[in-house]
Design a protein around this motif. Structure first.
Motif, PDB file in Angstrom:
ATOM      1  N   THR A  10       0.308  -0.996  -0.088  1.00  0.00           N
ATOM      2  CA  THR A  10      -0.213  -0.200  -0.199  1.00  0.00           C
ATOM      3  C   THR A  10       0.857   1.495  -0.151  1.00  0.00           C
ATOM      4  OG1 THR A  10      -1.274  -1.628   1.112  1.00  0.00           O
ATOM      5  CG2 THR A  10      -1.807   1.544   0.774  1.00  0.00           C
ATOM      6  N   HIS A  11       2.031   0.994   0.101  1.00  0.00           N
ATOM      7  CA  HIS A  11       3.129   2.415   0.222  1.00  0.00           C
ATOM      8  C   HIS A  11       3.261   3.202  -0.794  1.00  0.00           C
ATOM      9  CE1 HIS A  11       4.094   2.327   4.725  1.00  0.00           C
ATOM     10  NE2 HIS A  11       3.544   0.865   4.599  1.00  0.00           N
ATOM     11  N   ILE A  12       3.536   1.438  -1.521  1.00  0.00           N
ATOM     12  CA  ILE A  12       3.631   2.262  -2.835  1.00  0.00           C
ATOM     13  C   ILE A  12       2.483   2.475  -4.018  1.00  0.00           C
ATOM     14  CG2 ILE A  12       3.880  -0.084  -4.252  1.00  0.00           C
ATOM     15  CD1 ILE A  12       6.461   3.260  -4.648  1.00  0.00           C
ATOM     16  N   HIS A  13       0.908   1.614  -3.987  1.00  0.00           N
ATOM     17  CA  HIS A  13      -0.033   2.009  -4.144  1.00  0.00           C
ATOM     18  C   HIS A  13      -0.761   3.314  -4.139  1.00  0.00           C
ATOM     19  CE1 HIS A  13      -1.018  -2.251  -4.033  1.00  0.00           C
ATOM     20  NE2 HIS A  13       0.213  -2.159  -4.795  1.00  0.00           N
ATOM     21  N   VAL A  14       0.061   3.993  -2.764  1.00  0.00           N
ATOM     22  CA  VAL A  14      -0.959   5.551  -2.792  1.00  0.00           C
ATOM     23  C   VAL A  14      -0.043   6.073  -3.639  1.00  0.00           C
ATOM     24  CG1 VAL A  14      -1.730   4.882  -0.519  1.00  0.00           C
ATOM     25  CG2 VAL A  14      -0.081   5.838  -0.621  1.00  0.00           C
ATOM     26  N   VAL A  15       0.850   5.954  -3.744  1.00  0.00           N
ATOM     27  CA  VAL A  15       1.714   7.082  -5.390  1.00  0.00           C
ATOM     28  C   VAL A  15       1.515   6.923  -6.414  1.00  0.00           C
ATOM     29  CG1 VAL A  15       3.933   7.041  -5.759  1.00  0.00           C
ATOM     30  CG2 VAL A  15       3.906   6.919  -3.617  1.00  0.00           C
ATOM     31  N   LEU A  16       0.908   5.837  -6.552  1.00  0.00           N
ATOM     32  CA  LEU A  16       1.226   5.828  -8.046  1.00  0.00           C
ATOM     33  C   LEU A  16      -0.569   6.714  -8.052  1.00  0.00           C
ATOM     34  CD1 LEU A  16       1.381   1.999  -8.703  1.00  0.00           C
ATOM     35  CD2 LEU A  16       2.888   4.004  -9.257  1.00  0.00           C
ATOM     36  N   GLN A  17      -1.433   5.987  -6.987  1.00  0.00           N
ATOM     37  CA  GLN A  17      -3.237   7.130  -6.910  1.00  0.00           C
ATOM     38  C   GLN A  17      -2.565   7.958  -6.599  1.00  0.00           C
ATOM     39  OE1 GLN A  17      -4.313   4.987  -3.327  1.00  0.00           O
ATOM     40  NE2 GLN A  17      -5.281   3.299  -4.665  1.00  0.00           N
ATOM     41  N   LYS A  18      -1.386   8.897  -6.068  1.00  0.00           N
ATOM     42  CA  LYS A  18      -1.568  10.285  -6.258  1.00  0.00           C
ATOM     43  C   LYS A  18      -1.079  10.914  -7.848  1.00  0.00           C
ATOM     44  CE  LYS A  18      -2.325  12.081  -2.731  1.00  0.00           C
ATOM     45  NZ  LYS A  18      -2.808  13.956  -2.482  1.00  0.00           N
ATOM     46  N   LEU A  19       0.231   9.929  -8.325  1.00  0.00           N
ATOM     47  CA  LEU A  19       0.618  10.802  -9.597  1.00  0.00           C
ATOM     48  C   LEU A  19      -0.484   9.845 -10.219  1.00  0.00           C
ATOM     49  CD1 LEU A  19       3.750   8.378  -9.591  1.00  0.00           C
ATOM     50  CD2 LEU A  19       3.382  10.781  -8.731  1.00  0.00           C
ATOM     51  N   LEU A  20      -1.373   9.145 -10.640  1.00  0.00           N
ATOM     52  CA  LEU A  20      -2.302   9.525 -11.723  1.00  0.00           C
ATOM     53  C   LEU A  20      -3.962   9.701 -11.668  1.00  0.00           C
ATOM     54  CD1 LEU A  20      -1.598   5.115 -12.536  1.00  0.00           C
ATOM     55  CD2 LEU A  20      -0.675   7.273 -13.944  1.00  0.00           C
ATOM     56  N   GLU A  21      -3.968  10.379 -10.334  1.00  0.00           N
ATOM     57  CA  GLU A  21      -4.841  11.718 -10.250  1.00  0.00           C
ATOM     58  C   GLU A  21      -6.093  10.886 -10.446  1.00  0.00           C
ATOM     59  OE1 GLU A  21      -5.555  14.612 -13.128  1.00  0.00           O
ATOM     60  OE2 GLU A  21      -3.778  15.437 -12.294  1.00  0.00           O
ATOM     61  N   LEU A  22      -5.902   9.554  -9.529  1.00  0.00           N
ATOM     62  CA  LEU A  22      -6.881   8.412  -8.969  1.00  0.00           C
ATOM     63  C   LEU A  22      -7.676   8.504  -7.857  1.00  0.00           C
ATOM     64  CD1 LEU A  22      -5.320   4.990 -10.267  1.00  0.00           C
ATOM     65  CD2 LEU A  22      -6.770   7.065 -11.859  1.00  0.00           C
ATOM     66  N   PRO A  23      -9.150   8.287  -6.736  1.00  0.00           N
ATOM     67  CA  PRO A  23      -9.353   8.267  -6.063  1.00  0.00           C
ATOM     68  C   PRO A  23      -8.919   7.469  -5.184  1.00  0.00           C
ATOM     69  CG  PRO A  23     -11.045   7.770  -7.590  1.00  0.00           C
ATOM     70  CD  PRO A  23      -9.967   7.055  -7.976  1.00  0.00           C
ATOM     71  N   ALA A  24      -8.203   7.998  -3.562  1.00  0.00           N
ATOM     72  CA  ALA A  24      -7.721   7.514  -2.720  1.00  0.00           C
ATOM     73  C   ALA A  24      -9.281   6.314  -1.997  1.00  0.00           C
ATOM     74  CB  ALA A  24      -7.532   8.239  -1.593  1.00  0.00           C
ATOM     75  N   PRO A  25      -9.130   5.431  -2.191  1.00  0.00           N
ATOM     76  CA  PRO A  25     -10.424   4.404  -1.246  1.00  0.00           C
ATOM     77  C   PRO A  25      -9.612   4.145   0.146  1.00  0.00           C
ATOM     78  CG  PRO A  25      -8.002   2.648  -2.747  1.00  0.00           C
ATOM     79  CD  PRO A  25      -8.180   4.171  -3.019  1.00  0.00           C
ATOM     80  N   ILE A  26     -10.750   3.539   0.731  1.00  0.00           N
ATOM     81  CA  ILE A  26     -10.277   3.166   1.981  1.00  0.00           C
ATOM     82  C   ILE A  26      -9.683   2.118   2.325  1.00  0.00           C
ATOM     83  CG2 ILE A  26     -11.544   3.073   4.324  1.00  0.00           C
ATOM     84  CD1 ILE A  26     -13.188   5.207   3.660  1.00  0.00           C
ATOM     85  N   TYR A  27      -9.058   1.380   3.229  1.00  0.00           N
ATOM     86  CA  TYR A  27      -8.303   0.379   3.234  1.00  0.00           C
ATOM     87  C   TYR A  27      -8.881  -0.622   4.566  1.00  0.00           C
ATOM     88  CZ  TYR A  27      -5.347   1.051  -0.602  1.00  0.00           C
ATOM     89  OH  TYR A  27      -4.905   1.748  -1.885  1.00  0.00           O
ATOM     90  N   HIS A  28      -8.771  -1.607   4.413  1.00  0.00           N
ATOM     91  CA  HIS A  28      -9.022  -2.729   5.901  1.00  0.00           C
ATOM     92  C   HIS A  28      -8.088  -3.925   5.158  1.00  0.00           C
ATOM     93  CE1 HIS A  28     -11.295  -4.824   8.482  1.00  0.00           C
ATOM     94  NE2 HIS A  28     -10.834  -5.452   8.626  1.00  0.00           N
ATOM     95  N   HIS A  29      -6.478  -3.961   5.908  1.00  0.00           N
ATOM     96  CA  HIS A  29      -6.076  -4.912   6.389  1.00  0.00           C
ATOM     97  C   HIS A  29      -5.976  -5.723   7.056  1.00  0.00           C
ATOM     98  CE1 HIS A  29      -3.514  -1.931   3.609  1.00  0.00           C
ATOM     99  NE2 HIS A  29      -3.411  -3.094   2.948  1.00  0.00           N
ATOM    100  N   HIS A  30      -6.454  -6.971   6.932  1.00  0.00           N
ATOM    101  CA  HIS A  30      -7.161  -7.457   8.049  1.00  0.00           C
ATOM    102  C   HIS A  30      -6.068  -8.551   8.491  1.00  0.00           C
ATOM    103  CE1 HIS A  30      -7.832 -10.981   5.050  1.00  0.00           C
ATOM    104  NE2 HIS A  30      -8.882 -10.169   4.700  1.00  0.00           N
TER     105      HIS A  30
END
Length: 287
Positions: free
Chosen positions: A228-248
């Protein structure tokens, strides 16, 4: 600190297995966790097949996924998104990053990387292994063109330092288990986003798919927390929505080890063949 939350309103989550083997109890637990949450929220549960690894993914395993999940009582909207049918979507995202000047080709083999890391003596490691030392990042354009013209295989990596400079703000994510978490993408370094013959990787395709499918809540095992540390970077770069996470937490075996295909965890198909009922099976995993 300014943070982002998904504001789409409708609850959407997903289960996204890779068809590289038969599903086991760990998969069943993850799928049911997401499915039951979607039911509770009067939302949508999606099934996605992540089959970009064409050397290991088999159609027989895809069919088995449908059969096993149906046997457990899960339902999902059709058609199911199958990643290998959507390479164009990932190529578009890759082109966006290329246009920002954030990518570079990497010609290193695994042996090259191991040799470089050994010479460095104290290379940082992530849960995915040693962090790439950036050997090819400084190659001159003339050498890059010569290697590509010669048909050398290569991976396309994200220049993380340049990407973070482009974002220019603190990043993180909202997690229902871990609360707000600040991203530390350095733990993964310059990740591979594509290869010469496949225009995507797990990191790129999962981020693109979640956005295209309007996934509001990503519910998955905490073994994927580090990604997730890198996924949120890609979301920012691609201007994508930020989902809420639940890591069980993961479902563990009798020895306290995580269940995995590679260590021969009993499959759902094995238990079905042994005569166990779906109700008994669900009870055995806590549902």
């Amino acid at each position: 600190m300014v943070t982002e939350k998904n504001t789409a309103g409708h609850f959407v989550t997903r289960f996204a297995p890779s068809p590289t083997g038969f599903l086991h109890k760990g998969h069943a637990f993850a799928a049911m966790t997401a499915y039951r949450r979607a039911q509770k929220e009067n939302g949508t549960f999606l099934l996605r097949i992540e089959d970009i690894d064409q050397t290991r993914c088999k159609s027989a395993f895809v069919n088995a996924i449908y059969e096993d999940l149906s046997w457990l009582g899960l339902t999902w909207p059709e058609p199911v998104r199958i990643q290998s049918e959507h390479y164009g979507d990932y190529k578009n995202a890759l082109d966006q990053l290329e246009n920002l000047g954030l990518l570079y080709p990497c010609f290193c083999t695994r042996k090259d990387i191991q040799r470089e890391l050994k010479a460095a003596q104290s290379a940082p490691h992530s849960m995915d292994g040693p962090v790439y030392p950036g050997t090819c990042k400084k190659l001159p354009n003339s050498e890059i063109k010569a290697k590509i013209s010669a048909g050398r295989p290569y991976a396309i990596r994200l220049n993380l330092k340049r990407a973070l400079s482009y974002i220019q703000e603190p990043i993180g994510w909202h997690d229902e288990i871990y609360n707000y978490t600040s991203a530390s993408p350095d733990i993964l370094g310059d990740i591979v986003l594509a290869r010469k013959d496949v225009p995507t990787s797990y990191h790129l395709s999962v981020v693109v798919d979640d956005a295209l499918q309007k996934v509001s809540h990503i519910i998955r095992g905490d073994d994927l927390l580090h990604t997730t540390h890198i996924h949120v970077v890609l979301q920012k770069l691609l201007e994508l929505p930020a989902p809420i996470y639940h890591h069980h937490s993961l479902l563990l075996d009798d020895k306290g080890e995580r269940l995995a295909k590679r260590i021969g965890a009993p499959s759902i198909r094995d238990d079905r063949a042994a005569g166990i009922t779906a109700q008994e099976y669900l009870k055995s995993i806590g549902f």
